[in-house]
Design an enzyme around this catalytic site. Structure first.
Site, short mmCIF file in Angstrom:
data_model
loop_
_atom_site.label_atom_id
_atom_site.label_comp_id
_atom_site.label_asym_id
_atom_site.label_seq_id
_atom_site.Cartn_x
_atom_site.Cartn_y
_atom_site.Cartn_z
N ASP A 12 -15.20 -28.55 -5.64
CA ASP A 12 -14.08 -28.02 -4.90
C ASP A 12 -12.94 -27.92 -5.90
O ASP A 12 -12.66 -28.91 -6.62
CB ASP A 12 -13.72 -28.96 -3.74
CG ASP A 12 -12.59 -28.45 -2.84
OD1 ASP A 12 -11.67 -27.77 -3.36
OD2 ASP A 12 -12.62 -28.75 -1.64
N VAL A 42 -9.96 -28.32 -5.66
CA VAL A 42 -8.92 -29.31 -5.45
C VAL A 42 -9.10 -30.53 -6.36
O VAL A 42 -8.15 -31.28 -6.62
CB VAL A 42 -8.89 -29.75 -3.97
CG1 VAL A 42 -10.01 -30.72 -3.66
CG2 VAL A 42 -7.53 -30.34 -3.58
N SER A 43 -10.30 -30.72 -6.90
CA SER A 43 -10.62 -31.92 -7.67
C SER A 43 -10.40 -31.72 -9.17
O SER A 43 -11.05 -30.88 -9.79
CB SER A 43 -12.08 -32.32 -7.44
OG SER A 43 -12.48 -33.31 -8.38
N PRO A 44 -9.52 -32.53 -9.79
CA PRO A 44 -9.38 -32.44 -11.25
C PRO A 44 -10.64 -32.88 -11.99
O PRO A 44 -10.94 -32.37 -13.07
CB PRO A 44 -8.19 -33.36 -11.55
CG PRO A 44 -8.15 -34.33 -10.41
CD PRO A 44 -8.63 -33.56 -9.22
N ALA A 51 -13.65 -32.30 -11.00
CA ALA A 51 -14.55 -31.14 -10.98
C ALA A 51 -14.19 -30.15 -12.07
O ALA A 51 -15.06 -29.58 -12.73
CB ALA A 51 -14.50 -30.47 -9.61
#
EC number: 5.99.1.4
Length: 214
Positions: A9, A11-13, A15
């Site tokens: 996603d 939104v995830s650093p 990731a």
């Protein structure tokens, strides 16, 4: 050949860092990656968790840690002005970049992740979102019911597979969670005795002694 599903996603650093580091980490291995955008908030709701940025002391730790990890890996990471933010528009745009039943390519995923994590600007700024969509030229309408349902279906399928967080790298029935999970995956492929032997199953079979009431 190693067949990897990369659940993420934007939104995830973590990731973003795992995505950027993936080619270097997997160097020397034969592999193919399917990039699978999913709604992290949907996973949190299903498993009864809060995201790390929703717990104030953990938010501070998270961004200190990812800043250090980016520094250590030599990767760029600029945090947006507010976090968490609603990533639905970006997830639907990514989903719409692929034909029905397929997953978006690495270039589209890279553009979306860098839209969030390079420059430190608002990911949901309307002008920026429009410019991103014009660059990506999605194959389907991101606002269509078809695309919304496809994203929900992808998230539900990930949960059914046991995915609880992002990023997760899945190879068959093995799930490797987080940026550090990438190192475990590579070690497994290179013959690590613990990951390739009974230790993996034995460690995962430990049962809880206390269960908290929700």
């Amino acid at each position: 050949m190693l067949d990897i599903d990369f659940y993420f996603d934007p939104v995830s650093p973590y990731a973003c860092l795992a995505f950027e580091h993936l080619p270097q980490a997997l160097e020397g291995l034969s592999y193919a990656v399917r990039y699978r955008p999913v709604l992290f908030a949907g996973m949190l709701a299903h498993w009864g968790q809060k995201g790390p940025a929703e717990i104030e002391p953990k938010r501070a730790w998270t961004f200190r840690q990812v800043g250090w990890l980016a520094h250590r890996l030599g990767l760029r990471l600029d945090t947006p002005p507010q976090h968490p933010f609603n990533p639905l528009a970006l997830l639907r745009l990514l989903t719409a970049c692929a034909p029905a039943g397929e997953t978006p390519g690495r270039n589209a995923c890279e553009q979306v992740l860098r839209h969030v994590w390079h420059g430190g600007a608002d990911p949901n700024d309307p002008a920026r979102l429009q410019a991103l969509a014009e660059r990506l030229q999605p194959r389907r309408d991101p606002a269509s019911d078809e695309v919304k349902q496809a994203l929900r279906g992808a998230t539900d399928a990930a949960i059914a597979r046991g995915v609880f967080g992002v990023p997760t790298l899945a190879v068959g029935d093995r799930l490797f969670w987080g940026l550090d999970g990438l190192e475990m995956l590579v070690a497994w492929q290179r013959g690590d005795a613990f990951l390739g032997g009974p230790g993996w199953d034995e460690a995962g079979a430990l049962r809880p002694g206390v269960q908290r009431q929700r």
